[in-house]
Design a protein around this motif. Structure first.
Motif, PDB file in Angstrom:
ATOM      1  N   LEU A 155      -0.588  -5.192  -7.533  1.00  0.00           N
ATOM      2  CA  LEU A 155      -0.241  -3.778  -7.418  1.00  0.00           C
ATOM      3  C   LEU A 155      -0.893  -2.964  -8.526  1.00  0.00           C
ATOM      4  O   LEU A 155      -1.405  -1.864  -8.299  1.00  0.00           O
ATOM      5  N   SER A 156      -0.889  -3.508  -9.735  1.00  0.00           N
ATOM      6  CA  SER A 156      -1.481  -2.813 -10.873  1.00  0.00           C
ATOM      7  C   SER A 156      -2.979  -2.634 -10.679  1.00  0.00           C
ATOM      8  O   SER A 156      -3.526  -1.552 -10.914  1.00  0.00           O
ATOM      9  N   PHE A 194       6.301  16.224   2.298  1.00  0.00           N
ATOM     10  CA  PHE A 194       5.960  15.025   1.532  1.00  0.00           C
ATOM     11  C   PHE A 194       5.854  13.903   2.553  1.00  0.00           C
ATOM     12  O   PHE A 194       6.859  13.470   3.106  1.00  0.00           O
ATOM     13  N   SER A 195       4.622  13.434   2.807  1.00  0.00           N
ATOM     14  CA  SER A 195       4.412  12.458   3.872  1.00  0.00           C
ATOM     15  C   SER A 195       3.797  11.171   3.351  1.00  0.00           C
ATOM     16  O   SER A 195       2.830  11.192   2.585  1.00  0.00           O
ATOM     17  N   LEU A 196       4.342  10.063   3.794  1.00  0.00           N
ATOM     18  CA  LEU A 196       3.717   8.755   3.611  1.00  0.00           C
ATOM     19  C   LEU A 196       2.993   8.432   4.900  1.00  0.00           C
ATOM     20  O   LEU A 196       3.629   8.278   5.957  1.00  0.00           O
ATOM     21  N   GLY A 197       1.684   8.374   4.864  1.00  0.00           N
ATOM     22  CA  GLY A 197       0.878   8.159   6.057  1.00  0.00           C
ATOM     23  C   GLY A 197       0.361   9.465   6.619  1.00  0.00           C
ATOM     24  O   GLY A 197       0.767  10.557   6.192  1.00  0.00           O
ATOM     25  N   LEU A 211       0.836  -1.196   0.000  1.00  0.00           N
ATOM     26  CA  LEU A 211       0.000   0.000   0.000  1.00  0.00           C
ATOM     27  C   LEU A 211       0.872   1.247   0.000  1.00  0.00           C
ATOM     28  O   LEU A 211       0.563   2.249  -0.655  1.00  0.00           O
ATOM     29  N   GLY A 212       2.000   1.184   0.722  1.00  0.00           N
ATOM     30  CA  GLY A 212       2.934   2.299   0.745  1.00  0.00           C
ATOM     31  C   GLY A 212       3.503   2.614  -0.619  1.00  0.00           C
ATOM     32  O   GLY A 212       3.722   3.786  -0.961  1.00  0.00           O
ATOM     33  N   VAL A 213       3.750   1.584  -1.418  1.00  0.00           N
ATOM     34  CA  VAL A 213       4.253   1.799  -2.780  1.00  0.00           C
ATOM     35  C   VAL A 213       3.246   2.594  -3.605  1.00  0.00           C
ATOM     36  O   VAL A 213       3.602   3.547  -4.304  1.00  0.00           O
ATOM     37  N   LEU A 214       1.965   2.220  -3.505  1.00  0.00           N
ATOM     38  CA  LEU A 214       0.924   2.903  -4.275  1.00  0.00           C
ATOM     39  C   LEU A 214       0.761   4.352  -3.822  1.00  0.00           C
ATOM     40  O   LEU A 214       0.596   5.256  -4.651  1.00  0.00           O
ATOM     41  N   VAL A 215       0.809   4.574  -2.511  1.00  0.00           N
ATOM     42  CA  VAL A 215       0.688   5.939  -1.981  1.00  0.00           C
ATOM     43  C   VAL A 215       1.892   6.769  -2.415  1.00  0.00           C
ATOM     44  O   VAL A 215       1.756   7.933  -2.805  1.00  0.00           O
TER      45      VAL A 215
END
Length: 440
Positions: free
Chosen positions: A367-368, A36-39, A11-15
């Protein structure tokens, strides 16, 4: 635990890809990026490079890019003339739209890179998907059973559209969700016409109607410590009889085991040309299903493609996944797909986590699929989402002036309310699937 961690990472990759789109186009447009934040929520780790602070935050269900002047009218201090040159709000509407659209567009473009790579690495394809659409089992009391389908029927056409494979038949059903279905089937050499009322199931094709493909009762795995392993069954054994009942398919095998309800019965199997017999008593699982500890043999074949063929198939598959998602949304709004088909972050992390523990091509494929769903979801014209901001910008182009701050605040509150209700429904569905339905 591994599934949760793997799900969060995927999920982190997609975000990251989504926010990277916003970030890169903002930089190209001359906008100052503050964060720039992840989460979301409290920061776990942060570091400042140049003029931007990069963060990993506690709640791993999204992310954000904070730009200078993004909350115009709400700044504690007015911007200087120099800062206004790099303010998001001061940029031309076309540049603002490009920045907003870049996130979901990156999600929609990601499969164009991942899917061709998956096809070059090699994808495992169930062999039955390219077989003729012949029915191995009809689920009792299903739409198909009520329509008169029998095991052994082979579908010739759906609503006058000719079909030759299971995959083609599934695809032909997608745009017909909510419509009356008319099947022509070959039953022992005779064409039989069958009709199914307006289909209100999910977009699972033939399975949602209650039709399952041919699957022989051949053992794929034997679980340690379970009745089958203790009795001596082995991988590759073909079960041909249980007690007095002949077994023709895996589905029939499952039903007979449930009917035994724990009673011991004699299992007759074929192994390397020999006929063997075993006495086995099923045991009850936590999900109240009777099991002997075996799973079916997965008839799969791996296919690898060259660069150009993989690229062509990947582009085509991306288009199919986008179309499938749009059809699902359209049918959901029309009421032809039940709301319990909506999944939330828990289901997404489950899907991602399970995929992360398989092979590389499956990871890329999942992922796709998730990336496309994330991209299209963010393009919906709901305030708070990227699509809502794009709507505000379109209004500004048409009216030649932006909406008032008050109007935007009201619409954002409405949009936030709708989004929260959707999230609550999604979480409810996730919890029902996870705790009430069980894994089976």
């Amino acid at each position: 635990m591994i599934t949760v961690v793997a799900g969060i990472l995927m999920l982190g990759v997609l975000v990251f890809i989504h926010e990277l789109g916003h970030f890169c186009v903002a930089k190209l447009a001359g906008v100052k990026v503050l964060k720039f934040s992840l989460g979301f929520g409290p920061r776990l780790v942060s570091r400042t490079w140049g003029e931007t602070e990069y963060l990993i935050s506690l709640i791993p269900l999204g992310g954000y890019v904070q730009m200078l002047g993004e909350g115009v009218g709400e700044e504690e201090e007015p911007l200087t003339e120099e800062e206004k040159k790099r303010s998001f709000a001061e940029k031309a509407v076309s540049r603002r739209m490009a920045i907003v659209a870049a996130g979901p567009i990156m999600n929609l473009l990601l499969p164009l890179m991942l899917l061709p790579l998956a096809y070059m690495v090699g994808v495992n394809v169930p062999t039955f998907l390219n077989d003729p659409p012949c029915i191995g089992y009809v689920i009792e009391s299903s739409d198909a059973a009520n329509a008169g389908f029998h095991a052994g029927d082979c579908i010739v056409s759906v609503n006058d559209q000719m079909v030759t494979t299971w995959t083609q038949t599934d695809k032909s059903l997608i745009p017909l969700v909510g419509a009356r279905l008319h099947f022509s089937v070959d039953r022992q050499g005779q064409i039989v016409e069958l009709a199914v009322p307006a289909e209100n199931g999910s977009l699972e094709g033939l399975q949602s109607l209650g039709l399952m493909p041919m699957r022989d009762a051949v053992i794929g795995t034997v679980n340690a410590g379970m009745p089958a392993q203790k009795a001596g069954l082995e991988v590759g054994d073909r079960i041909t009889r249980i007690g007095d009942e002949a077994i023709d398919s895996w589905y029939q095998l499952h039903n007979v085991i449930q009917q035994l309800a724990g009673d011991e019965a004699r299992f007759v199997v074929h192994r390397s040309g020999r006929q063997l017999e075993f006495d086995i008593a099923p045991q009850k699982a936590e999900s109240n299903v009777w099991l002997i500890g075996i799973t079916p043999q997965q008839m799969m074949e791996q296919r690898k493609y060259g660069f150009f063929e993989a690229l062509q198939i990947g582009v085509h598959r991306t288009g199919e996944l986008i179309d499938l998602t749009l059809v699902f949304l359209r049918k959901l709004v029309a009421g032809h797909v039940p709301a319990d088909n909506i999944g939330g972050p828990i289901m997404v992390m489950q899907i991602a986590g399970q995929a992360a523990q398989t092979d590389f091509s499956t990871i890329l494929t999942v992922l796709s699929f998730l990336s496309i769903q994330l991209g299209i979801l963010n393009l919906l014209p709901i305030p708070v989402l990227d699509g809502g901001h794009l709507f505000f910008n379109l209004v500004e182009i048409v009216w030649r002036r932006p909406l008032s701050l008050r109007a935007r605040e009201v619409m954002q509150q409405i949009g936030l309310g709708l989004l929260l209700m959707l999230m609550l429904l999604a979480f409810y569905n996730d919890i029902v699937r996870l705790f009430l339905q069980g894994s089976g």
